[in-house]
Write an enzyme that holds these catalytic residues in place. Structure first.
Site, short mmCIF file in Angstrom:
data_model
loop_
_atom_site.label_atom_id
_atom_site.label_comp_id
_atom_site.label_asym_id
_atom_site.label_seq_id
_atom_site.Cartn_x
_atom_site.Cartn_y
_atom_site.Cartn_z
N LYS A 86 15.79 29.88 22.84
CA LYS A 86 16.96 30.05 21.98
C LYS A 86 16.56 30.86 20.76
O LYS A 86 15.45 30.71 20.24
CB LYS A 86 17.48 28.66 21.59
N ASP A 94 17.70 20.60 22.02
CA ASP A 94 17.32 21.87 21.39
C ASP A 94 16.27 21.59 20.32
O ASP A 94 16.59 21.06 19.25
CB ASP A 94 18.53 22.54 20.73
N LYS A 152 19.58 31.11 25.26
CA LYS A 152 20.68 30.69 24.40
C LYS A 152 20.62 31.52 23.11
O LYS A 152 19.59 31.55 22.44
CB LYS A 152 20.60 29.20 24.06
#
Length: 219
Positions: free
Chosen positions: A151, A89, A180
């Site tokens: 995300k 991430d 996400k």
């Protein structure tokens, strides 16, 4: 499908100790979470703690500001992968997005994607700092660079996951990446709304409360 299968059980606090990470992993085992999300220095420990399970280990990179050099992000990615990270991430180069330097944003993501050696990369937009137009352009840059997910937030910045942003990002990627949601997800009701809006994963430190809320709702 239980919402637990969408949750990345998260502890990214600067004061998190090895004992805290062991507890995080034990909770992930107990509740059947999809993954744990930890800082890169704890990837190896988390991988050891989750050996023999299907729970993945996600490492953040360039966290939480996203403002470090692209090569530094790439090096952290390579180190996390070498330590056993299953997913990465990374934080968007937010200032470059605000300056509309989309070529820099693309190259920054692309370098991390290449360093991840085929592991899925999620690009954290920090949506609370971007306009809707910037969010769309950031999603497009992430897709073009080969990211697997976009995300919403770090959880350390301004704002968190919203239904509006998840739906906007879902439209922007148009099936070319997953979503996400993270930041400020504290209960089952909000988690369910985000999944219904299009979130495939939920990053949350309140994973246990969310799952217990689902059980209570089912009753």
């Amino acid at each position: 499908m239980s919402i637990a299968a969408c949750i990345e059980h998260t502890n990214l606090k600067p004061e998190a100790t090895p004992g805290d990470i062991r507890q995080l992993c034990q909770e992930a085992r107990t509740y059947g979470f999809a993954a744990v999300c930890v800082n890169s220095s704890y990837v190896e420990l988390a991988k050891q703690e989750l050996a023999g399970t299907s729970c993945l280990v996600t490492s953040v990179v360039g966290f939480p500001l996203g403002a470090m050099a692209s090569k530094a992000k790439a090096m952290e990615t390579a180190e996390a992968v070498a330590s056993g990270a299953d997913e990465i991430d990374m934080v968007l180069a937010i200032g470059r997005a605000k300056a509309a330097d989309w070529e820099y944003v693309y190259q920054d993501i692309r370098l991390v994607v290449l360093s991840a050696a085929s592991r899925p990369v999620k690009v954290i937009l920090e949506t609370g700092l971007l306009t809707d137009e910037e969010k769309v352009k950031a999603c497009q840059a992430a897709v073009e660079a080969g990211a697997a997910y976009v995300k919403t937030s770090t959880g350390f910045g301004h704002g968190g996951a919203t239904v509006h942003d998840v739906a906007l990002m879902k439209r922007a990627v148009d099936g070319s990446a997953k979503i996400k949601a993270s930041g400020g997800i504290h209960d089952y009701a909000s988690a369910r709304q985000l999944v219904e809006a299009g979130a495939d994963r939920l990053g949350a430190s309140a994973g246990i409360a969310i799952v217990q809320g689902e059980l209570h709702d089912g009753e």
